[in-house]
Motif scaffolding. Sequence first.
Motif, PDB file in Angstrom:
ATOM      1  N   UNK A   1       0.838  -1.200   0.000  1.00 23.05           N
ATOM      2  CA  UNK A   1       0.000   0.000   0.000  1.00 23.05           C
ATOM      3  C   UNK A   1       0.870   1.245   0.000  1.00 23.05           C
ATOM      4  N   UNK A   2       0.290   2.324  -0.514  1.00 22.91           N
ATOM      5  CA  UNK A   2       0.921   3.645  -0.489  1.00 22.91           C
ATOM      6  C   UNK A   2      -0.171   4.644  -0.132  1.00 22.91           C
ATOM      7  N   UNK A   3      -0.034   5.289   1.034  1.00 24.73           N
ATOM      8  CA  UNK A   3      -1.043   6.230   1.519  1.00 24.73           C
ATOM      9  C   UNK A   3      -0.422   7.616   1.650  1.00 24.73           C
ATOM     10  N   UNK A   4      -0.977   8.602   0.937  1.00 25.66           N
ATOM     11  CA  UNK A   4      -0.478   9.967   1.028  1.00 25.66           C
ATOM     12  C   UNK A   4      -1.127  10.678   2.218  1.00 25.66           C
ATOM     13  N   UNK A   5      -0.341  11.485   2.912  1.00 27.68           N
ATOM     14  CA  UNK A   5      -0.791  12.164   4.125  1.00 27.68           C
ATOM     15  C   UNK A   5      -1.058  13.639   3.874  1.00 27.68           C
ATOM     16  N   UNK A   6      -1.924  14.211   4.712  1.00 26.32           N
ATOM     17  CA  UNK A   6      -2.108  15.661   4.734  1.00 26.32           C
ATOM     18  C   UNK A   6      -2.115  16.108   6.193  1.00 26.32           C
TER      19      UNK A   6
ATOM     20  N   UNK B   1       2.849   6.989   3.572  1.00 27.75           N
ATOM     21  CA  UNK B   1       3.141   5.743   4.264  1.00 27.75           C
ATOM     22  C   UNK B   1       3.216   4.634   3.234  1.00 27.75           C
ATOM     23  N   UNK B   2       4.262   3.836   3.323  1.00 30.93           N
ATOM     24  CA  UNK B   2       4.413   2.700   2.426  1.00 30.93           C
ATOM     25  C   UNK B   2       4.451   1.449   3.298  1.00 30.93           C
TER      26      UNK B   2
END
Length: 268
Positions: free
Chosen positions: A34-39, A110-111
Motif C-alpha cells: 500500500x501507499x497512503x499519502x498524508x495531509x 506511508x508505504x
Amino acid sequence: MTTIESPLRQEWDTWHREREEQLRTPHGWLSLTALHWLDGTARGFDGIPGTWRATGDGGVELTADGDAAVDGVPVTGTVRLEPVDGQPGVLVEIGERRVEVIRRTDDYALRVRDPHAITRTAFTGAPAFDVDERWVVAGRFEAYPEPKRLTVGAVVDGLQHFPTAVGVVRFTLGGAEHELVAFPGKAGGLSLHFRDATSGVTTYGGGRSVALADPDSDGRVTIDFNRTVNLPCAFTAHATCPLPPAENRLSVAVEAGERIPPRPDLQP
C-alpha cells in the motif's frame, strides 16, 4: 556434451542470483502492499494502527497505543518522525510488517511493507535477456564543471524528483554514438537511468538503470548492459520511482539486462 559458460556469464550468474536474493528480502521492494499519502488531518488507514498526519513543517506525527514501535520502542502517545526527501524512509514496526514513512519534496506518505505480499511470495525471479559480450561497451565520462540539479517526472502523477547529475557518459552502440546523463551511484561509481527502443515493449516502460564503476583517471568506464536492472516500480504499484531525464532516451534497442517482470498483483 557439457557446455562451458564464459567468465562473463559465470560472473553474471553470481551477480543476478544476489540481485534476486536482495529483491526477496522480507521487507524489500517486493513486500509493498500500500501507499497512503498524508495531509494535515490526523487519520487512520485500514489495517494500520494509530493515526497519522503531515505536520507541515518537515515531519509526520504518529499517535498510537503501543501497537506500533520505532527502533523497538513501543509508541504510546504521539511521536514525530522526520523522513528525508528522496531517501529511504523512517520505519515503524507493526508485527511482521513495516510502515515506511517517506518524504517526496513536500509530500509525505506511508508505504506498507509486508513479507506476505503476493508480489514477494509469488516471485519466481527477474527475467532477463541472454548474456552477450556485445553489450559490454567502452565509454568515457565527462564531468560537468559543477553538478546539476535536474527536475524529472515520476511514476506517480504530479510527483517530481530532483536528482543531481554529475556529467555525461559517451559510448558507441549499434554503430552510432550515444550519450547518457550520469548520476552518482548509491554505492559509489555512476548510474545511468535510461529508456531505449525496448521500453514498453519487452522491457519496463518507465526505464531501467545500469551501475558503473568509478571512471579511471582518463574518464574511461565500462558499461555492461547485461547488468541493466528494473527500478522498483516495475515490480510494484506502490513505488514512487523517478523517470529518466528526457535526454536519456536511446534510439537503439538494448536487448540486454532485465525484461518486464511478471506481476502477480495484477492478475485477475
